[in-house]
Motif scaffolding. Sequence first.
Motif, mmCIF file in Angstrom:
data_model
loop_
_atom_site.group_PDB
_atom_site.id
_atom_site.type_symbol
_atom_site.label_atom_id
_atom_site.label_comp_id
_atom_site.label_asym_id
_atom_site.label_seq_id
_atom_site.Cartn_x
_atom_site.Cartn_y
_atom_site.Cartn_z
ATOM 1 N N PHE A 1 15.389 64.317 -62.847
ATOM 2 C CA PHE A 1 16.395 65.383 -62.892
ATOM 3 C C PHE A 1 17.697 64.905 -63.531
ATOM 4 C CE2 PHE A 1 13.583 66.442 -59.383
ATOM 5 C CZ PHE A 1 13.352 67.786 -59.553
ATOM 6 N N TRP A 2 18.141 63.699 -63.138
ATOM 7 C CA TRP A 2 19.495 63.320 -63.540
ATOM 8 C C TRP A 2 19.557 62.281 -64.653
ATOM 9 C CZ3 TRP A 2 20.044 58.178 -62.820
ATOM 10 C CH2 TRP A 2 19.410 57.570 -61.724
ATOM 11 N N ASP B 1 16.230 49.891 -54.232
ATOM 12 C CA ASP B 1 16.988 49.395 -53.073
ATOM 13 C C ASP B 1 17.267 50.519 -52.076
ATOM 14 O OD1 ASP B 1 17.180 46.795 -53.845
ATOM 15 O OD2 ASP B 1 19.254 46.902 -54.548
ATOM 16 N N MET B 2 17.662 51.667 -52.606
ATOM 17 C CA MET B 2 17.977 52.791 -51.726
ATOM 18 C C MET B 2 16.727 53.285 -50.998
ATOM 19 S SD MET B 2 20.787 54.964 -53.952
ATOM 20 C CE MET B 2 21.223 55.990 -52.534
ATOM 21 N N GLY C 1 20.248 55.285 -44.171
ATOM 22 C CA GLY C 1 19.676 53.974 -44.440
ATOM 23 C C GLY C 1 19.756 53.619 -45.920
ATOM 24 N N ALA C 2 19.638 54.633 -46.767
ATOM 25 C CA ALA C 2 19.660 54.399 -48.219
ATOM 26 C C ALA C 2 21.020 53.956 -48.717
ATOM 27 C CB ALA C 2 19.220 55.667 -48.953
ATOM 28 N N ALA D 1 13.809 61.437 -58.353
ATOM 29 C CA ALA D 1 15.085 62.054 -58.704
ATOM 30 C C ALA D 1 15.525 61.781 -60.141
ATOM 31 C CB ALA D 1 16.161 61.626 -57.710
ATOM 32 N N SER E 1 10.061 62.023 -48.503
ATOM 33 C CA SER E 1 11.471 61.721 -48.764
ATOM 34 C C SER E 1 11.602 60.589 -49.777
ATOM 35 C CB SER E 1 12.187 61.344 -47.462
ATOM 36 O OG SER E 1 12.089 62.393 -46.516
ATOM 37 N N VAL E 2 10.780 59.556 -49.591
ATOM 38 C CA VAL E 2 10.847 58.404 -50.501
ATOM 39 C C VAL E 2 10.417 58.820 -51.907
ATOM 40 C CG1 VAL E 2 9.695 56.222 -51.067
ATOM 41 C CG2 VAL E 2 10.623 56.591 -48.778
ATOM 42 N N MET F 1 17.226 58.619 -42.849
ATOM 43 C CA MET F 1 16.745 57.945 -44.059
ATOM 44 C C MET F 1 17.840 57.924 -45.125
ATOM 45 S SD MET F 1 12.751 59.206 -44.308
ATOM 46 C CE MET F 1 12.371 57.998 -45.600
ATOM 47 N N GLN G 1 18.561 49.820 -58.351
ATOM 48 C CA GLN G 1 19.375 50.515 -57.350
ATOM 49 C C GLN G 1 18.568 51.587 -56.614
ATOM 50 O OE1 GLN G 1 23.279 52.126 -58.435
ATOM 51 N NE2 GLN G 1 23.214 53.549 -56.694
ATOM 52 N N VAL G 2 17.793 52.365 -57.367
ATOM 53 C CA VAL G 2 17.012 53.427 -56.714
ATOM 54 C C VAL G 2 15.979 52.798 -55.770
ATOM 55 C CG1 VAL G 2 15.486 55.403 -57.057
ATOM 56 C CG2 VAL G 2 17.411 55.042 -58.620
ATOM 57 N N ILE H 1 24.592 57.540 -59.205
ATOM 58 C CA ILE H 1 23.175 57.339 -58.866
ATOM 59 C C ILE H 1 22.984 57.498 -57.360
ATOM 60 C CG2 ILE H 1 21.280 55.659 -58.849
ATOM 61 C CD1 ILE H 1 22.322 54.523 -61.448
ATOM 62 N N MET I 1 10.514 61.691 -53.258
ATOM 63 C CA MET I 1 11.493 62.571 -53.888
ATOM 64 C C MET I 1 12.678 61.778 -54.403
ATOM 65 S SD MET I 1 11.759 65.629 -54.810
ATOM 66 C CE MET I 1 10.481 66.372 -53.818
ATOM 67 N N MET I 2 13.107 60.794 -53.613
ATOM 68 C CA MET I 2 14.208 59.954 -54.086
ATOM 69 C C MET I 2 13.796 59.192 -55.353
ATOM 70 S SD MET I 2 16.338 57.075 -51.987
ATOM 71 C CE MET I 2 17.682 58.049 -51.329
ATOM 72 N N ARG J 1 26.976 50.351 -49.146
ATOM 73 C CA ARG J 1 26.773 49.403 -50.233
ATOM 74 C C ARG J 1 27.523 49.839 -51.488
ATOM 75 N NH1 ARG J 1 20.607 49.053 -50.725
ATOM 76 N NH2 ARG J 1 20.722 50.596 -49.063
ATOM 77 N N SER K 1 20.675 60.390 -55.761
ATOM 78 C CA SER K 1 19.515 59.972 -54.976
ATOM 79 C C SER K 1 19.568 60.563 -53.574
ATOM 80 C CB SER K 1 19.455 58.443 -54.891
ATOM 81 O OG SER K 1 19.389 57.877 -56.178
ATOM 82 N N GLY L 1 16.056 50.849 -48.276
ATOM 83 C CA GLY L 1 17.010 51.051 -47.188
ATOM 84 C C GLY L 1 16.643 52.247 -46.324
ATOM 85 N N ALA L 2 16.062 53.274 -46.963
ATOM 86 C CA ALA L 2 15.702 54.494 -46.227
ATOM 87 C C ALA L 2 14.566 54.264 -45.243
ATOM 88 C CB ALA L 2 15.331 55.599 -47.219
ATOM 89 N N VAL L 3 13.769 53.233 -45.466
ATOM 90 C CA VAL L 3 12.587 53.050 -44.610
ATOM 91 C C VAL L 3 12.593 51.763 -43.780
ATOM 92 C CG1 VAL L 3 11.150 54.416 -46.174
ATOM 93 C CG2 VAL L 3 11.177 51.919 -46.414
ATOM 94 N N MET M 1 18.993 64.340 -53.621
ATOM 95 C CA MET M 1 17.599 64.676 -53.879
ATOM 96 C C MET M 1 16.751 64.455 -52.631
ATOM 97 S SD MET M 1 15.820 66.033 -56.158
ATOM 98 C CE MET M 1 16.888 65.840 -57.578
ATOM 99 N N MET M 2 17.022 63.365 -51.918
ATOM 100 C CA MET M 2 16.287 63.143 -50.674
ATOM 101 C C MET M 2 16.572 64.268 -49.678
ATOM 102 S SD MET M 2 16.301 59.775 -48.246
ATOM 103 C CE MET M 2 14.923 58.858 -48.929
ATOM 104 N N ILE N 1 19.249 50.462 -63.071
ATOM 105 C CA ILE N 1 19.078 51.778 -62.440
ATOM 106 C C ILE N 1 17.863 51.750 -61.515
ATOM 107 C CG2 ILE N 1 18.529 54.206 -62.875
ATOM 108 C CD1 ILE N 1 20.128 53.992 -65.503
#
Lengths: 215, 215
Positions: free
Chosen positions: B181-182, B203-204, A207-208, B178, B171-172, A204, B200-201, A167, B174-175, A161, A171, B207-209, A174-175, B197
């Motif tokens: 930190f940044w 969305d990611m 997938g992100a 994140a 995992s989710v 994962m 986007q986070v 970012i 932590m993402m 994407r 992200s 997507g991870a799950v 960090m995961m 922002i």
Amino acid sequence: MTDKGPSMTTPASADVRCEILRAAATLFAAGGVSATSLDQIAAELGATKGKIYYHFGSKAELQTEVCKYSVRLMHMAVAPGFHAPGPPGDRLRRMARAHVLAMMCNRPYHRVVVQTYMGGSTSGASGTERAFLDDLIQMTDAYAAMFREVLAQGMEDGSMRRQNLSITLNSVLMMLNAPVFWYHPRPDETEAERNGIAEQVADMALGAVLSPAPG
Amino acid sequence: MTDKGPSMTTPASADVRCEILRAAATLFAAGGVSATSLDQIAAELGATKGKIYYHFGSKAELQTEVCKYSVRLMHMAVAPGFHAPGPPGDRLRRMARAHVLAMMCNRPYHRVVVQTYMGGSTSGASGTERAFLDDLIQMTDAYAAMFREVLAQGMEDGSMRRQNLSITLNSVLMMLNAPVFWYHPRPDETEAERNGIAEQVADMALGAVLSPAPG
């Protein structure tokens, strides 16, 4: 420049350095860097503080060297996936798996990295400490650059994407770093189980970032 | 039970507590908890240490209260998405967005939470400090439980990939954490940029799950 002289690292002294780093990483990770003294590390080694000072100038140097060792291990683990041929997604998956496995295998070192970056334990750093830290930051930047490049390539070819690259990088990293917080190895854990964990986290992360399948 | 008496928190004293917490969070986040003294916090407030001690028994209590305040803010922000009707994916997206936005708006508090959980700054905790910490852990567990439940529901109905639930949750989260930190707010940053922002986070994280689209 000569490769001889008193500062040359012989194999034996390299072993001693590794041993000191391992003891330091274990105690720093368990009790926190600031709460751990060189005396405790010496005691853990069954050695004197003098032995540590022969190899490391200060606790701050020892802390940074633990971190640099950790980043070096990660870099060696991840570089083959980065340099492999193939589409960005496949390379990222291989890099992600290698990252998670390397972290699980060397957890104490990586916990010290997290402390160093997070815990404010470098505030009030002296000039020398600052130089150590700059060195470390350069190494972690070079490490992250591998992930940045493969993500940029995936966005470029449309397999990932198109979104803010920084970012996305932060992200994903960090995961992938998350196991340093939650992973606690069981004594009877098998290699297959460890691989399964790395596989799930890598899935994962993919997938992100991957573009949704069309249709 | 009575709502009167000397321990009753009046609005004015609640304001003072908030003010102290804000000063403590700011200094703890910037310089690290262990390197920050109550004297510095008092100076930041233009007050005496006695004023702090009137409201908080110790630095450890102040640290934990900063963390609890943080978790309370997050919980309030995320609960509406959790309790909303609709499919688990939609609710998770709303929760994720709210989590990231709340964290961006209250970054110093959340940095203290990270330090508290990570920095080893609670090692050697006394009995009282341990009790504070147990309280905090209970609150963060209750917070995470909302995410755990919506993830479990998504796996149950097949909209999310069936995989280890704890690894998924960790995992989710932590993402989603994140940005602590940044993320560094720019002075001229707009609300739309902040929302972008968070979008986007979120969305990611989705997507991870989410299960890959069929076809």
